[in-house]
Enzyme design. Structure first.
Site: not given
Length: 156
Positions: A57, A85, A88
């Site tokens: 990402e 996560c 990101c």
């Protein structure tokens, strides 16, 4: 949103995840789409680059920002094979991506609905629309990867 279009672009993210898989990276792939065109595609390279920031990402956001000529990626959709996560999701919020479509939920680290829901945190002025599709395909790729790694480590 149009499920057929979402599946088309998620399949492209899965292709990226397979690139990571064959390089012994956690198989996460990502594409960013604007006006129904892919403007960035990336996969995890944390191990190869020896850098915890090299999530698919983050790399895709950096590439898309160069293509657009602005860090604001408004009216863009990110397709990623695993729920983003915390790191990101933070980058998604700061880059103003409008929508994230992910495959598999990440119950240990996911920040778009599993562990946390930073995508619509009350104190922020930008919210991200989140959808999930093709979970089985994405989950199978990740589970196969970790089975292979465990088997490899068992035989050492």
């Amino acid at each position: 949103m149009d499920r057929e279009i979402d599946e088309k672009f998620m399949k492209k993210a899965i292709e990226q995840a397979k690139n990571a898989y064959y390089l012994d990276e956690v198989p996460v792939g990502c594409v960013i789409v604007k006006d129904n065109k892919i403007i960035a595609s990336e996969y995890n390279s944390v191990e190869r680059d020896n850098n915890a920031l090299m999530h698919a990402e983050i790399k895709a956001i950096e590439k898309a920002s160069k293509v657009v000529g602005n860090f604001r990626l408004e009216n863009c959709t990110m397709y990623v094979t695993l729920e983003p996560c915390v790191m990101c999701t933070g980058a998604l919020l700061y880059s103003r991506i409008s929508r994230v479509v992910f495959g598999a939920y990440d119950k240990k680290r996911g920040a778009c609905g599993s562990l946390l829901s930073l995508n619509n945190f009350e104190g922020l002025n930008h919210k991200i629309i989140v959808d999930s599709i093709m979970e089985e395909e994405c989950l199978e790729l990740i589970q196969t990867f970790f089975r292979r790694i465990r088997e490899k480590n068992k035989n050492k």
